[in-house]
Design a protein around this motif. Structure first.
Motif, mmCIF file in Angstrom:
data_model
loop_
_atom_site.group_PDB
_atom_site.id
_atom_site.type_symbol
_atom_site.label_atom_id
_atom_site.label_comp_id
_atom_site.label_asym_id
_atom_site.label_seq_id
_atom_site.Cartn_x
_atom_site.Cartn_y
_atom_site.Cartn_z
ATOM 1 N N THR A 198 -5.527 -4.809 6.628
ATOM 2 C CA THR A 198 -4.503 -3.802 6.821
ATOM 3 C C THR A 198 -5.168 -2.521 7.307
ATOM 4 O OG1 THR A 198 -3.322 -4.742 4.940
ATOM 5 C CG2 THR A 198 -2.589 -2.580 5.717
ATOM 6 N N PRO A 199 -4.647 -1.884 8.345
ATOM 7 C CA PRO A 199 -5.261 -0.625 8.802
ATOM 8 C C PRO A 199 -5.352 0.387 7.657
ATOM 9 C CG PRO A 199 -3.640 -1.384 10.400
ATOM 10 C CD PRO A 199 -3.507 -2.280 9.205
ATOM 11 N N GLU A 200 -6.484 1.048 7.537
ATOM 12 C CA GLU A 200 -6.673 1.964 6.415
ATOM 13 C C GLU A 200 -5.693 3.124 6.457
ATOM 14 O OE1 GLU A 200 -10.493 3.200 5.262
ATOM 15 O OE2 GLU A 200 -11.125 1.173 4.721
ATOM 16 N N CYS A 201 -5.297 3.554 7.658
ATOM 17 C CA CYS A 201 -4.331 4.650 7.733
ATOM 18 C C CYS A 201 -2.988 4.233 7.151
ATOM 19 C CB CYS A 201 -4.171 5.128 9.178
ATOM 20 S SG CYS A 201 -3.496 3.898 10.315
ATOM 21 N N VAL A 202 -2.727 2.940 7.116
ATOM 22 C CA VAL A 202 -1.512 2.423 6.488
ATOM 23 C C VAL A 202 -1.696 2.365 4.976
ATOM 24 C CG1 VAL A 202 -0.038 0.377 6.249
ATOM 25 C CG2 VAL A 202 -0.786 1.117 8.517
ATOM 26 N N LEU A 203 -2.810 1.790 4.527
ATOM 27 C CA LEU A 203 -3.039 1.627 3.090
ATOM 28 C C LEU A 203 -3.060 2.957 2.352
ATOM 29 C CD1 LEU A 203 -5.781 -1.137 2.862
ATOM 30 C CD2 LEU A 203 -3.404 -1.313 2.129
ATOM 31 N N TYR A 204 -3.601 3.982 2.972
ATOM 32 C CA TYR A 204 -3.735 5.266 2.291
ATOM 33 C C TYR A 204 -2.573 6.205 2.571
ATOM 34 C CZ TYR A 204 -8.317 3.528 1.110
ATOM 35 O OH TYR A 204 -9.338 2.758 0.605
ATOM 36 N N SER A 205 -1.548 5.706 3.229
ATOM 37 C CA SER A 205 -0.334 6.486 3.429
ATOM 38 C C SER A 205 0.406 6.646 2.098
ATOM 39 C CB SER A 205 0.575 5.781 4.440
ATOM 40 O OG SER A 205 1.910 6.183 4.283
#
Length: 349
Positions: A198-205
């Protein structure tokens, strides 16, 4: 199971892994080979009655072969460890700390480097770590170990409460249980089982993290209602029903009804956040591939949100007098025994 409550929602996915039958057999062989289940017909029957392969097949319907085997093996290790801390080990803070710190330290071992030959916590966990690292980048593996560390840590604080006779507040219990219910480990297995990142920018949203937290809280509610009678039998206060009843001074039935209302509320909140995802993907400028992987992760969360209830149906683990540690293990206190003579961590020795 004390209360026959249907938490299902037709808007959420519900399908099973077609490899369930052969994977169940392979898992039993693996569990026996690492000494997690006693090599007897009685132990095999008790182990299979917990339906670990069945629930992991619903939560992870797409992994195949070795990937599906790993997903079930992780669930096995989680349950075995839980059983150890539900016994005498969960009353001994010094020993619990040593176990937890050794397990946490083990997660920092770089993939592919030699593991300790005979760790006191056994060989199953080492095997799971090594297989988790396969087919995935090292950066993903480092991230994947974080929920495992948090899961191990929660046992120490539950042990401290038990030994001191403390009933935690609802807020404190949720802080302990969010990592301790092991859902974050399951979320990591969504990626590992299907071999994607999963793209990290998604996970840390914050948006996605809110969806994860809603999912975790649903799992806690469903688990704590269904496991209430069994946990009552061992005077375990780490149950949301018990803590809510204690904090609010209400009846048990009132506490259950409060949690029963929480679940559909959180379903609605989750689905509303899901509806708002396309603008988030646009704002993050996700590529088509990144968007596909993000959607794959969200679909995994939806399965955890809506399918956890299946584990509690006709499952002896949640029946008073059902599956017991004595039926599963040749030595029900093996982990405590391994540390009791010298409750020192590997780092201290």
């Amino acid at each position: 199971m004390p209360y026959d409550i249907d938490f299902s929602d037709p808007r959420l996915p519900n399908r099973a892994n077609p490899e369930l039958d052969p994977a169940r057999s392979r898992n039993l062989t693996w569990a026996r080979s690492h000494g997690l289940v006693h090599d007897s017909d009685r132990a095999a029957a008790a182990y299979l009655s917990m339906k670990l392969a069945e629930i992991m097949g619903v939560l992870h319907p797409d992994p195949t072969g070795e990937d599906f085997d790993l997903v079930i093996a992780a669930a096995t290790w989680l349950i075995v460890l839980d059983d150890q801390f539900d016994g005498p080990l969960g009353q001994e803070p010094q020993i619990a700390r040593a176990v937890c710190e050794d397990l946490i330290a083990s997660t920092y071992r770089p993939p592919g480097t030699p593991a300790p030959p005979n760790p006191r916590y056994g060989t199953a966990w080492t095997d799971i770590m090594d297989r988790t690292a396969q087919a995935m980048p090292s950066s993903w593996y480092r991230r994947a170990m974080i929920p495992w560390r948090n899961f191990f840590r929660h046992y120490l604080y539950e042990t401290l409460h038990r030994s001191a006779g403390i009933v935690p507040s609802v807020d404190t219990l949720l802080r302990i249980r969010r990592p301790g219910i092991a859902a974050p480990v399951g979320f990591m297995l969504i990626e590992r089982g299907e071999r994607f990142e999963t793209p990290e920018c998604v996970l840390y949203s914050p948006h996605i993290q809110a969806m994860e937290q809603l999912c975790i809280e649903v799992i806690i509610c469903v688990n704590d209602i269904n496991s209430l009678e069994v946990e009552d039998g061992r005077d375990d206060v780490h149950n949301l029903v018990v803590v809510l009843q204690h904090e609010q001074g209400c009846t048990r039935q009132a506490a259950i009804q409060t949690l029963r209302a929480w679940v559909p509320e959180r379903y609605e909140q989750f689905l509303q956040l899901q509806d708002a995802l396309p603008p988030l993907w646009d704002a993050l400028h996700l590529t088509k591939d990144e968007r596909n992987r993000a959607e794959q992760y969200i679909e995994g969360l939806r399965r955890y949100l809506g399918s956890t209830q299946h584990w509690y149906t006709d499952n002896q683990r949640f029946e008073v007098g059902g599956t017991t540690s004595a039926a599963l293990y040749s030595n029900p206190t093996w982990l405590m025994d391994a540390y009791q003579k010298n409750p020192q961590t590997a780092a201290d020795s």
